[in-house]
Structure formats: structure tokens, C-alpha cells
Write a protein that holds these residues in place. Structure first.
Motif, short mmCIF file in Angstrom:
data_model
loop_
_atom_site.label_atom_id
_atom_site.label_comp_id
_atom_site.label_asym_id
_atom_site.label_seq_id
_atom_site.Cartn_x
_atom_site.Cartn_y
_atom_site.Cartn_z
N UNK A 11 -24.22 -11.84 22.92
CA UNK A 11 -25.00 -11.13 21.91
C UNK A 11 -24.14 -10.11 21.20
N UNK A 12 -24.40 -9.95 19.92
CA UNK A 12 -23.71 -8.97 19.11
C UNK A 12 -24.73 -8.23 18.25
N UNK A 13 -24.33 -7.09 17.75
CA UNK A 13 -25.21 -6.25 16.93
C UNK A 13 -24.86 -6.44 15.46
N UNK A 14 -25.86 -6.72 14.66
CA UNK A 14 -25.69 -6.80 13.21
C UNK A 14 -26.60 -5.77 12.56
N UNK A 15 -26.24 -5.34 11.37
CA UNK A 15 -27.04 -4.38 10.62
C UNK A 15 -27.43 -5.02 9.29
N UNK A 65 -28.33 -12.03 2.29
CA UNK A 65 -27.30 -11.91 1.25
C UNK A 65 -26.06 -11.25 1.85
N UNK A 66 -24.90 -11.81 1.54
CA UNK A 66 -23.61 -11.19 1.90
C UNK A 66 -23.11 -10.42 0.69
N UNK A 67 -22.97 -9.11 0.85
CA UNK A 67 -22.59 -8.23 -0.25
C UNK A 67 -21.21 -7.64 0.03
N UNK A 68 -20.27 -7.83 -0.92
CA UNK A 68 -18.90 -7.33 -0.80
C UNK A 68 -18.67 -6.29 -1.89
N UNK A 69 -18.95 -5.01 -1.62
CA UNK A 69 -18.90 -4.00 -2.69
C UNK A 69 -17.49 -3.70 -3.19
N UNK A 125 -15.33 -13.04 9.29
CA UNK A 125 -14.37 -13.13 8.19
C UNK A 125 -14.18 -11.81 7.46
N UNK A 126 -14.89 -10.76 7.86
CA UNK A 126 -14.76 -9.46 7.21
C UNK A 126 -13.57 -8.70 7.78
N UNK A 127 -12.92 -7.95 6.93
CA UNK A 127 -11.85 -7.07 7.37
C UNK A 127 -12.40 -5.80 7.99
N UNK A 128 -11.60 -5.16 8.84
CA UNK A 128 -12.05 -3.96 9.53
C UNK A 128 -12.30 -2.82 8.57
N UNK A 150 -16.31 -2.42 3.74
CA UNK A 150 -17.68 -1.94 3.96
C UNK A 150 -18.68 -2.99 3.47
N UNK A 151 -18.58 -4.18 3.98
CA UNK A 151 -19.48 -5.26 3.59
C UNK A 151 -20.84 -5.07 4.24
N UNK A 152 -21.87 -5.65 3.61
CA UNK A 152 -23.24 -5.48 4.09
C UNK A 152 -24.00 -6.79 4.02
N UNK A 153 -25.04 -6.85 4.85
CA UNK A 153 -26.00 -7.94 4.81
C UNK A 153 -27.32 -7.39 4.27
N UNK A 154 -27.88 -8.07 3.27
CA UNK A 154 -29.14 -7.65 2.66
C UNK A 154 -30.21 -8.71 2.92
N UNK A 155 -31.43 -8.24 3.10
CA UNK A 155 -32.59 -9.12 3.27
C UNK A 155 -33.48 -8.94 2.05
N UNK A 156 -33.63 -10.02 1.26
CA UNK A 156 -34.41 -9.93 0.03
C UNK A 156 -34.92 -11.30 -0.38
N UNK A 157 -35.74 -11.30 -1.40
CA UNK A 157 -36.26 -12.54 -1.97
C UNK A 157 -35.22 -13.17 -2.90
N UNK A 158 -35.22 -14.50 -2.91
CA UNK A 158 -34.42 -15.25 -3.88
C UNK A 158 -35.19 -16.51 -4.22
N UNK A 159 -36.00 -16.43 -5.28
CA UNK A 159 -36.86 -17.54 -5.66
C UNK A 159 -36.06 -18.73 -6.19
#
Length: 538
Positions: free
Chosen positions: A106-110, A151-155, A175-178, A181-190
Motif C-alpha cells: 500500500x502507498x499513500x496518494x493525494x 487527471x494528471x497535472x504537471x504545473x 514516473x514523477x521526479x522528486x 510538484x505534480x498533482x492528481x485531480x478528481x473532476x468531471x470530463x464529459x
């Protein structure tokens, strides 16, 4: 009695072994001894007195151990798996060679939402994007209409993409570098699977060449069959802006998408093999949408996408491409997704919940969103319900029901000591703020960004305050992969306030009634209101 080990041992080594007690030699052969015991063996006497009467038993055991040791001798052929070899003085069945229990690490994701808040989850390593979405859907009691997306977001490079439902989330994060500051978003995509419903809108004729010459007569089912077939794949072609290697200026080049990869022509729009140059393949790359392209990358347009290797180290490995319009970009991105994943996307669309994370079809009843159903005007006043097909009658019924509903609401407020009928107009002006489709004070650009994020599908909309006129509202609507804005004008008639989109021909007592009417009737709009664009909370 004497005993011997391998033939390759020297005479002193054999003498040392003879000096050991037989019980110690047998213990070594069985893995209970230690190699250090042999090193100290020369210090022992060379003769050993055997116990009487029991010598025959020990000699038989010694011969059995000798035979076992001969079996354990290394072959003369080089072993291709040296890590699996063990010493003849150790146990063959080492504990490290036994298969361990298949424990799910198990791992922790945000995961973030639009307002910047986040929720941390401890998930197994084999959890998919669809599983994560299902967790949030169940916990927040959302309606599962197969449009919720991770969603995978690479700012740092201004890119984001839809993680496909079958992809492993932990693998994406690996695959992210240390320092990123990449993020995962939860949203609608129709628009995630909209091309399965209306492929004609996603693949314009001037950009797609099918194997058959009568592409104009192809039905939607045949178009999808061409894209999902393993033997044939349509050719996508058109102009795109890109940078040449080592140059800063953008150049407009004609590209071709084929099953073997993406190519560009070195001579106009020629597709002859001698004029085609290989640009990229998709096996080890993912396709992203470019954000704020003109500001981040100095691009010529805002309709960009990017081919990024899975383990890219920085912006130098990105392959940025820009189209002249949104329809062109959508066609390229959709075609590359279909080429990369093929039937897997269709399975995700047809079977959105494969049974992992306890969301099998046996323990969950199918739920459909109201926005996915065909909404029609109905009359329930008689003994039997009927569909109101006359638009004029439907309009009058909607207005009457809206007025009756508002009167009942005002009377209900009066009975509980709330605002009286004289203050009903102010109540009508504020009641829409609790609706999920209303966005209080956002700009035109912010409204467009929200709609684009949730998919340029016909009928995606939101209502917002007008920045140019503080007393009016604006309806922002997606149609034809473009975003159009319609001003909602307030009207005062006989001391009462109304709202209208068509200069007073159709009037509504509040914004809720207006939205409900245009969900049933197209009216002056290019399409009905289908999916509201909202900011969700985790």
C-alpha cells in the motif's frame, strides 16, 4: 572408516575431513554445519574411534550422505542463473527460494479538487484510476455517469492529461521526479468517451482518410469499427505548428498519423515515402493537453497538445504540437488515444466498473445521470400522462408551473416567519446561488477554462455574474467544440422582476426556472442545457 567429499578436494582437505567426527560431517552435509568448521579441521586428530555396535548404522548413513553430496555437485556446464545456485554445504531448499505470500503493498496518494483542498488515500499498488474515482463517488454519494476522471497535472511544464480508467495510479506516480510538484485531480470530463457516442463530431472528413473511398456514407458504427480494428486504421492528416530541432521559431508542417507512428512531410502535403520523416511513436509516450500555451511555451495558438515520454527528464524531451482550432486538436488527441489503447478504451466505456474495489455489477445497481436522459415536457394533469409536443404549449405549461412553484415557496416562507411576499423578489434573486451550476464572480476566461476542463461537449454550461454589467448574468455554453456566452437580461414588468434570454419574449421569475426550461427546450440556444459545470468537493 573414512568418508570423502568432492573429488576436487586436496589431500590435506580429505585428511581434515577424516579427522572430523562422522556426526559432524553428516551435519555439514545436511546443512547443519558451517564452512568454518572445515577450516579448523586440520587441528583435530586424524583418527577417530567409532562407537561399537552402532558403526554399521553410521556407515550406511554416511554412504547416503555421500551419495546426496555427489548429486549436489555443480555441473560442468556454466549455469545461466548463478543467483539460484547454493553451496553443497547449505540446504537446497533455502527459505529465500520459497514463494512468499502475495501481499498487496500500500502507498499513500493525494488527490486534489478545484478549490485546492485535497484528500490523502492509502491505496494498494495495483489500484486503477477508475478504482480511485469509484472510492470518491461512493464516499461523496455522487451519481456515477462514467464521466468522473482522474487527471494528471504537471504545473512546471503546463501540461495535463486524463488518466485512462485502466491505468495504475502508482505506476503513473512512479514516473514523477522528486523535485516536481505534480498533482492528481478528481473532476468531471464529459468528453472522455463522447467520441463513442458521436464520432462524426470528433473526426471531420477533411482530416480523416478511411480505407474506403465512400467515407461520406460511413455510419457512426463503421467509423468506430475502422478505428478499433487491429488490421485497418484511418489516416489522420493536417497542418500543425511545431519547433525544429535546436530552433526557437515555430513552423507549420503537414503531419500524418498512421498505425506505425506520427510522420511529417518535408515537401508540402506530399505523402510519398521519400518525403515522410518519422516524428514520434506512442508505445512509451503519453499525450497531454497544453495549458496557457502562449505564456508558457510562446506558442502561436492556444490549441496545443504534447507527446511526452513516460520517463522524461524535462522540457527538452517534450514534443509540442499546436493546431489552429479546437476541433483539429480534439481530432488529433482522440485519434492518438484510440491508436495507443484501441479496444481497451471501448471496454472501459462499455464496462466502466470491472468489479475491483468492491464495485462489481452484482452489488451495485446501474445509476444514470439525469443529464444523460432525454428530457421532454410532460403533462400529468389527466388520467394518463402525455408528452407535450407543441413548443408553445410546453412553454406556457413551464411558465405556469414556475409561477405556481414560486407562489408555494413564498407561502411556505410566510408560514415559518421568513420573508413576506413583498420581499419575494429579493429572495428570487439570491436563491440561485445555492445551485451547483452557478458561479458567483468568475471571469470570462475562468468560465472557459472550467468548461474546457470538463469537456467541450454540446450542452456543458454554467451561469455566472456579468463583469461588464453587475445587474445581469451570463450563460456560458459549449456547442460545436466552441464556448458561447449569452447575456441574461433582467426585466421589470408591473413591479415584478423577470429574466430573459430573448429580449422579453420568454420570461422567467428566476434563474432556476430559466435553466430548467432550457434543459427541456432549445429555444434561442444552439442546443439544450445538458451537463452543468460545477466545482466539486472531495
Amino acid at each position: 572408516m573414512t568418508t570423502s567429499l568432492q573429488d576436487g578436494q586436496s589431500a590435506p582437505g580429505r585428511a581434515a575431513v577424516r579427522g572430523l567426527g562422522l556426526t559432524q560431517v553428516c551435519g555439514v552435509a545436511q546443512g547443519r554445519g558451517d564452512a568454518s568448521a572445515l577450516a579448523s579441521a586440520p587441528r583435530l586428530p586424524c583418527r577417530t574411534v567409532l562407537p561399537p555396535l552402532e558403526g554399521s548404522h553410521f556407515c550406511a548413513a554416511d554412504r547416503r550422505k555421500k551419495k546426496d553430496l555427489n548429486v549436489l555437485e555443480m555441473p560442468s556446464i556454466p549455469n545461466p542463473f548463478p543467483e539460484l545456485c547454493c553451496s553443497p554445504f547449505t540446504s537446497v531448499f533455502s527459505a529465500s527460494l520459497f514463494p512468499k505470500a502475495n501481499s498487496r503493498k500500500k502507498q499513500v496518494i493525494k488527490v486534489y479538487n478545484e478549490d485546492g483542498t485535497s484528500r490523502a488515500l492509502e491505496v494498494p499498488s495495483d489500484i486503477t484510476a477508475r478504482d480511485v474515482c469509484q472510492l470518491f463517488i461512493l464516499k461523496n454519494h455522487y451519481i456515477d455517469d462514467n464521466s468522473w476522471t482522474l487527471i494528471e497535472h504537471l504545473p512546471h511544464i503546463g501540461l495535463e492529461r486524463t488518466i485512462e480508467d485502466h491505468e495504475l495510479v502508482i505506476e503513473v506516480q512512479s514516473n514523477w521526479g522528486m523535485e516536481e510538484e505534480n498533482k492528481l485531480y478528481f473532476r468531471k470530463n464529459y468528453a472522455k468517451y463522447e467520441f463513442f457516442k458521436n464520432p462524426v463530431n470528433f473526426f471531420p472528413e477533411h482530416m480523416v482518410s478511411f480505407a474506403t473511398e465512400t467515407n461520406g456514407d460511413l455510419s457512426q458504427a463503421l467509423i468506430l469499427q475502422n478505428f478499433l480494428s487491429s488490421s485497418t486504421y484511418p489516416e489522420i492528416h493536417g497542418f500543425l505548428h511545431t519547433k525544429e530541432q535546436g530552433k526557437k521559431s515555430w513552423k507549420k508542417i503537414y503531419f500524418f498519423l498512421r498505425r506505425s507512428g506520427l510522420y511529417y512531410s518535408t515537401k508540402g502535403i506530399s505523402k510519398e515515402p521519400r518525403h515522410l520523416q518519422f516524428f514520434s511513436e506512442f508505445g512509451n509516450s503519453d499525450i497531454y493537453m497544453a495549458l496557457a500555451s502562449k505564456k508558457t511555451h510562446g506558442a502561436p495558438t492556444n490549441y496545443g497538445f504534447c507527446l511526452k515520454p513516460n520517463k522524461a527528464g524535462g522540457s527538452r524531451d517534450l514534443k509540442l504540437l499546436y493546431a489552429d482550432e479546437e476541433q483539429s486538436r480534439t481530432c488529433w488527441v482522440t485519434a492518438i488515444r484510440l491508436l495507443k489503447y484501441g479496444m481497451q478504451l471501448y471496454q472501459n466505456y462499455m464496462h466502466p466498473c470491472p468489479g475491483r474495489s468492491g464495485c462489481s455489477s452484482q452489488n451495485m445497481s446501474p445509476v444514470r445521470s439525469i443529464s444523460e436522459n432525454s428530457l421532454v415536457a410532460m403533462d400529468f394533469s389527466g388520467h394518463k400522462s402525455r408528452v407535450i409536443e407543441n413548443p408553445t404549449e410546453a412553454l406556457s405549461v413551464a411558465v405556469e408551473e414556475g409561477l405556481a412553484w414560486r407562489k408555494k415557496g413564498c407561502l411556505r416562507l410566510n408560514t415559518h416567519g421568513s420573508p413576506t411576499a413583498s420581499h419575494s423578489s429579493s429572495t428570487n434573486l439570491a436563491i440561485h446561488r445555492a445551485q451547483p451550476w452557478f458561479h458567483h464572480r468568475i471571469s470570462r476566461d475562468e468560465a472557459q477554462r472550467l468548461i474546457i476542463q470538463q469537456g467541450l461537449v454540446d450542452g456543458v454550461f454554467l451561469v455566472r455574474d456579468s463583469q461588464s454589467n453587475p445587474k445581469t448574468f451570463v450563460l456560458s455554453l459549449s456547442h460545436g467544440q466552441k464556448i458561447k456566452h449569452f447575456q441574461i437580461i433582467p426585466l421589470e414588468d408591473d413591479g415584478k422582476m423577470f429574466h430573459t434570454l430573448d429580449d422579453g419574449h420568454t420570461r422567467f421569475t428566476d434563474l432556476i426556472q430559466l435553466v430548467e426550461f432550457y434543459q427541456l427546450n432549445k429555444g434561442v440556444l444552439p442546443c439544450k442545457l445538458k451537463h452543468y459545470c460545477s466545482r466539486i468537493a472531495l
